[in-house]
Design a protein around this motif. Structure first.
Motif, PDB file in Angstrom:
ATOM      1  N   ILE A  94      52.016  66.445  19.270  1.00  0.00           N
ATOM      2  CA  ILE A  94      50.695  66.321  19.890  1.00  0.00           C
ATOM      3  C   ILE A  94      49.595  66.380  18.836  1.00  0.00           C
ATOM      4  O   ILE A  94      48.657  65.567  18.828  1.00  0.00           O
ATOM      5  CB  ILE A  94      50.480  67.423  20.943  1.00  0.00           C
ATOM      6  CG1 ILE A  94      51.480  67.276  22.094  1.00  0.00           C
ATOM      7  CG2 ILE A  94      49.049  67.397  21.467  1.00  0.00           C
ATOM      8  CD1 ILE A  94      51.324  66.028  22.908  1.00  0.00           C
ATOM      9  N   SER A 127      48.236  62.429  18.355  1.00  0.00           N
ATOM     10  CA  SER A 127      47.240  62.160  19.385  1.00  0.00           C
ATOM     11  C   SER A 127      46.088  61.281  18.891  1.00  0.00           C
ATOM     12  O   SER A 127      45.379  60.683  19.699  1.00  0.00           O
ATOM     13  CB  SER A 127      46.667  63.482  19.930  1.00  0.00           C
ATOM     14  OG  SER A 127      47.624  64.161  20.698  1.00  0.00           O
ATOM     15  N   ALA A 156      50.992  62.154  23.692  1.00  0.00           N
ATOM     16  CA  ALA A 156      50.060  61.989  22.576  1.00  0.00           C
ATOM     17  C   ALA A 156      49.413  60.608  22.596  1.00  0.00           C
ATOM     18  O   ALA A 156      48.198  60.470  22.391  1.00  0.00           O
ATOM     19  CB  ALA A 156      50.790  62.212  21.249  1.00  0.00           C
ATOM     20  N   GLN A 198      42.799  64.447  20.330  1.00  0.00           N
ATOM     21  CA  GLN A 198      43.639  65.611  20.075  1.00  0.00           C
ATOM     22  C   GLN A 198      43.390  66.713  21.100  1.00  0.00           C
ATOM     23  O   GLN A 198      44.331  67.366  21.566  1.00  0.00           O
ATOM     24  CB  GLN A 198      43.391  66.145  18.667  1.00  0.00           C
ATOM     25  CG  GLN A 198      43.981  65.269  17.573  1.00  0.00           C
ATOM     26  CD  GLN A 198      43.752  65.825  16.187  1.00  0.00           C
ATOM     27  OE1 GLN A 198      42.725  66.432  15.915  1.00  0.00           O
ATOM     28  NE2 GLN A 198      44.703  65.616  15.293  1.00  0.00           N
ATOM     29  N   GLY A 235      45.036  65.646  24.289  1.00  0.00           N
ATOM     30  CA  GLY A 235      46.481  65.777  24.136  1.00  0.00           C
ATOM     31  C   GLY A 235      46.940  67.220  24.281  1.00  0.00           C
ATOM     32  O   GLY A 235      47.943  67.501  24.939  1.00  0.00           O
TER      33      GLY A 235
END
Length: 218
Positions: free
Chosen positions: A36, A40, A125, A139, A142
């Motif tokens: 992740i 991401s 992601a 991010q 995610g």
């Protein structure tokens, strides 16, 4: 046996070298979060820098997104393989009873299983990466989805029951963590079913993101 409900799985875990068992636990616990954090921003970074426009002059959005997915998945597999070999080399020098070649098949089995498990989170992601325009927001999104999926599985397990409570089964169905023990199971059919669900979830989450990305103004 108290920690694992399935007797066959418990018997297998008892026979594993401690170093292999530690590697399996560590990789299954932390690889999804690493996926992740690192993946991401894969597409969002190109969108934010406008580099994606240059790529899309030469290829379709589907080919671009799938190419990003395949390259990320390949890197994950290589990283898992290299880390497992490194752990076994350490085991040879630091653990007196550790057998490199004896442990190699079991270790590679866990590498493949962890990779398949991680593909579900790679889908998450890339879902976030295709929905957001900046790496940071991708991010964050995610991570939010990741922790939701980790939390929903035990909650659904506790609240699932007869009647309308069976709807909580959906929470278990969409959470990759629900399939970990089946991936560890010694039965090949159980492994394949769990693997199919993890890969299917990865494709499902990726497809949600692509359904938006394919229509976005870049």
């Amino acid at each position: 046996h108290n920690l694992v409900k399935d007797d066959d799985l418990a018997e297998q875990l008892i026979t594993l070298p401690p170093l292999v068992l530690f590697y399996a636990w560590f990789s299954f616990s932390f690889m999804p979060l690493l996926v992740i954090i690192l993946c991401s921003d894969t597409i969002a970074r190109d969108v934010n820098s406008r580099y994606v426009r240059f790529n899309l002059f030469r290829t379709s959005r589907a080919a671009y997104s799938i190419g990003k997915t395949i390259s990320s998945a390949s890197i994950l597999l290589v990283a898992l393989a290299v880390s497992s070999i490194s752990v076994m080399i350490i085991g040879v020098f630091r653990v007196h009873s550790f057998s490199f070649f004896g442990s190699l098949p079991v270790m590679m089995g866990f590498v493949i299983k962890c990779w398949v498990y991680s593909l579900a989170f790679l889908g998450v992601a890339l879902l976030a990466s295709q929905l957001r325009k900046t790496p940071l927001t991708a991010q964050i999104l995610g991570l939010v989805i990741f922790f939701f999926l980790i939390i929903i599985s035990p909650i659904a397990e506790a609240l699932s029951g007869p009647g309308f409570s069976r709807l909580w089964e959906l929470g278990k169905l969409i959470s990759p963590s629900n399939y970990v023990m089946n991936l560890w199971h010694p039965n090949i059919v159980t492994n394949l079913k769990a693997s199919s669900f993890c890969i299917g979830l990865g494709i499902f989450y990726f497809s949600i993101g692509f359904s938006v990305f394919s229509r976005r103004d870049l």
